[in-house]
Design a protein around this motif. Structure first.
Motif, PDB file in Angstrom:
ATOM      1  N   HIS A  99      18.943   7.561 -21.294  1.00  0.00           N
ATOM      2  CA  HIS A  99      17.559   7.071 -21.274  1.00  0.00           C
ATOM      3  C   HIS A  99      16.856   7.414 -19.971  1.00  0.00           C
ATOM      4  O   HIS A  99      15.681   7.115 -19.794  1.00  0.00           O
ATOM      5  N   ASN A 131      27.299  -4.135 -20.538  1.00  0.00           N
ATOM      6  CA  ASN A 131      26.401  -2.996 -20.774  1.00  0.00           C
ATOM      7  C   ASN A 131      27.015  -2.119 -21.851  1.00  0.00           C
ATOM      8  O   ASN A 131      28.220  -2.199 -22.106  1.00  0.00           O
ATOM      9  N   ARG A 144      27.728 -10.960 -14.673  1.00  0.00           N
ATOM     10  CA  ARG A 144      26.384 -10.541 -14.246  1.00  0.00           C
ATOM     11  C   ARG A 144      25.508 -10.241 -15.467  1.00  0.00           C
ATOM     12  O   ARG A 144      25.937  -9.567 -16.410  1.00  0.00           O
ATOM     13  N   PRO A 157      21.079  -9.275 -16.267  1.00  0.00           N
ATOM     14  CA  PRO A 157      19.783  -9.062 -15.610  1.00  0.00           C
ATOM     15  C   PRO A 157      19.106 -10.424 -15.384  1.00  0.00           C
ATOM     16  O   PRO A 157      19.404 -11.389 -16.089  1.00  0.00           O
ATOM     17  N   TRP A 159      18.122 -13.249 -20.702  1.00  0.00           N
ATOM     18  CA  TRP A 159      19.397 -12.548 -20.485  1.00  0.00           C
ATOM     19  C   TRP A 159      20.494 -13.553 -20.123  1.00  0.00           C
ATOM     20  O   TRP A 159      21.626 -13.453 -20.602  1.00  0.00           O
ATOM     21  N   SER A 183      12.640  -3.622 -22.512  1.00  0.00           N
ATOM     22  CA  SER A 183      13.647  -4.222 -23.398  1.00  0.00           C
ATOM     23  C   SER A 183      13.033  -5.339 -24.240  1.00  0.00           C
ATOM     24  O   SER A 183      11.936  -5.835 -23.950  1.00  0.00           O
ATOM     25  N   PHE A 237      20.238  -4.380 -11.943  1.00  0.00           N
ATOM     26  CA  PHE A 237      21.174  -3.327 -12.356  1.00  0.00           C
ATOM     27  C   PHE A 237      21.674  -2.522 -11.146  1.00  0.00           C
ATOM     28  O   PHE A 237      22.867  -2.215 -11.048  1.00  0.00           O
ATOM     29  N   GLN A 280      13.354  -3.370 -11.642  1.00  0.00           N
ATOM     30  CA  GLN A 280      13.723  -3.659 -13.034  1.00  0.00           C
ATOM     31  C   GLN A 280      13.066  -4.964 -13.494  1.00  0.00           C
ATOM     32  O   GLN A 280      13.126  -5.983 -12.806  1.00  0.00           O
ATOM     33  N   ARG A 327      26.223  -3.443 -26.475  1.00  0.00           N
ATOM     34  CA  ARG A 327      26.714  -4.026 -25.217  1.00  0.00           C
ATOM     35  C   ARG A 327      28.134  -4.573 -25.368  1.00  0.00           C
ATOM     36  O   ARG A 327      28.466  -5.209 -26.367  1.00  0.00           O
TER      37      ARG A 327
HETATM   38  C1  KDO Z   1      21.019  -3.972 -17.440  1.00  0.00           C
HETATM   39  O1  KDO Z   1      20.447  -4.272 -16.399  1.00  0.00           O
HETATM   40  O2  KDO Z   1      22.141  -4.390 -17.721  1.00  0.00           O
HETATM   41  C2  KDO Z   1      20.287  -3.064 -18.423  1.00  0.00           C
HETATM   42  O3  KDO Z   1      21.215  -2.550 -19.380  1.00  0.00           O
HETATM   43  C3  KDO Z   1      19.180  -3.845 -19.126  1.00  0.00           C
HETATM   44  C4  KDO Z   1      18.285  -2.918 -19.918  1.00  0.00           C
HETATM   45  O4  KDO Z   1      17.227  -3.613 -20.497  1.00  0.00           O
HETATM   46  C5  KDO Z   1      17.774  -1.782 -19.039  1.00  0.00           C
HETATM   47  O5  KDO Z   1      16.874  -2.286 -18.080  1.00  0.00           O
HETATM   48  C6  KDO Z   1      18.938  -1.074 -18.365  1.00  0.00           C
HETATM   49  O6  KDO Z   1      19.752  -2.000 -17.657  1.00  0.00           O
HETATM   50  C7  KDO Z   1      18.482  -0.060 -17.309  1.00  0.00           C
HETATM   51  O7  KDO Z   1      17.647   0.890 -17.892  1.00  0.00           O
HETATM   52  C8  KDO Z   1      19.675   0.646 -16.650  1.00  0.00           C
HETATM   53  O8  KDO Z   1      20.458   1.350 -17.576  1.00  0.00           O
END
Ligand code: KDO
Length: 334
Positions: free
Chosen positions: A46, A217, A177, A179, A184, A96, A200, A78, A155
């Motif tokens: 991505h 993840n 952990r 986010p 989350w 997300s 992240f 993020q 995940r």
């Molecule tokens: C994460 O922080 O675990 C996560 O997978 C959440 C997702 O929504 C996305 O933000 C992703 O991180 C990032 O793009 C990093 O891969």
């Protein structure tokens, strides 16, 4: 939206209409800047999909756009991308279900574990009537326009030390952990762990130093962010078939011509398709890779996780705002 020279948009459009954009003199050529911000690491699909977006747009609309890709959360932190897009400080990102649920509570159904079955169903849900209805709410409430749905992967729980994990009870006390938003953290707690918020970009160090015991993840991100270097086990809970929505600031989108809108949407679709194909392929091969790297890959009692996580969500305030019948419609999507 940013323009590369000072000429006003109206003057430009007038000139373009009179001359035809391609016959504008060099001094009057202007490109629409499309800034992208993502926390994705360069080697993840991505992140790479944005290059597909850029290349597709350069081919379909040569000279019209200046696509600027910012990875590793280097432009916006993020979770702050949606607000930045709503304010017109950022043009594009992949957001997300958790980002959306903060402002569109109905969307929280997609933050719940064990709702979406697999990537094929995910595409059908979001490219069909359910997606159309919910994306309408997103556009109305968030001032961002979703363009395409990317599969982030399924995940899994990834632990620093080996542990016998069969049911959610076996994750008791594990600092998992997640986010840093309450949606989350709720998912982490629903899995039976002690959810610990962390961005992240800080996860690798957190795992290395032991400030956290694990993280969740999809496998391709565990590989791309090299979390396998600092963990010993992957527990295949498969608790969330995760999605990312390629979205554009509505201010920016609405300033485009109808043809440009169509080209930007098509480029987003191409980017998502590239991500989805590659990620699905890689996801199927990664268990072997992690085993070779010395990790223990274990399968828990997934039914026990499913039952417990689903019950936790059903009994929560989240489920109270899910539109009537939505869960049944999701389940009926084949
Ligand atoms: C994460 O922080 O675990 C996560 O997978 C959440 C997702 O929504 C996305 O933000 C992703 O991180 C990032 O793009 C990093 O891969």
């Amino acid at each position: 939206m940013i323009k590369t020279n000072a000429m006003s948009r109206r003057t430009m459009l007038g000139a373009a209409a009179a001359l035809g954009a391609s016959s504008l003199p060099a001094w009057a050529q202007t490109k629409t800047i499309l800034r992208i911000s993502t926390p994705a690491v360069p080697d993840d699909w991505h992140a790479k999909m944005w290059t597909v977006f850029k290349d597709t747009l350069e081919k379909s609309a040569p000279g019209e756009f200046d696509v600027q890709i910012n990875l590793n959360g280097s432009l916006f932190k993020q979770g702050t991308e949606s607000t930045a897009m709503a304010r017109g400080n950022l043009e594009l990102s992949a957001i997300s279900a958790f980002d959306i649920a903060k402002l569109v509570p109905e969307f929280s159904v997609f933050t719940a574990g064990y709702v979406v079955r697999d990537p094929a169903q995910q595409q059908k849900i979001f490219n069909g009537p359910i997606g159309a209805e919910l994306f309408k709410l997103v556009t109305e409430k968030m001032e961002v326009t979703p363009l395409a749905t990317a599969y982030l992967g399924t995940r899994q729980v990834n632990l620093r030390d080996v542990r016998n994990v069969k049911t959610p009870a076996d994750l008791k006390g594990v600092k998992l952990r997640m986010p840093g938003t309450k949606e989350w953290l709720f998912l982490g707690e629903a899995l039976g762990a002690t959810a610990t918020p962390l961005a992240f970009g800080e996860v690798y160090l957190g795992l290395k130093t032991g400030t956290i015991d694990g993280q969740d993840n999809p496998l391709p991100s565990v590989r791309a962010a090299k979390f396998y270097e600092v963990t010993k086990q992957i527990v295949m809970t498969s608790h969330l078939v995760d999605s990312l929505f390629i979205a554009i600031s509505s201010k920016s989108f609405n300033a485009l011509t109808p043809t440009q809108k169509q080209k930007v949407s098509a480029a987003a679709q191409a980017a998502a398709a590239y991500n989805n194909d590659n990620r699905i392929k890689e996801e199927a091969q990664l268990i072997e890779f992690f085993k070779k790297e010395g990790l223990k890959v274990t399968t828990p009692d997934v039914e026990a996780f499913r039952k417990s996580v689903q019950a936790t969500y059903q009994n929560s305030d989240y489920a109270k705002v899910w539109p009537k019948g939505l869960l049944d419609r999701i389940n009926a999507t084949k």
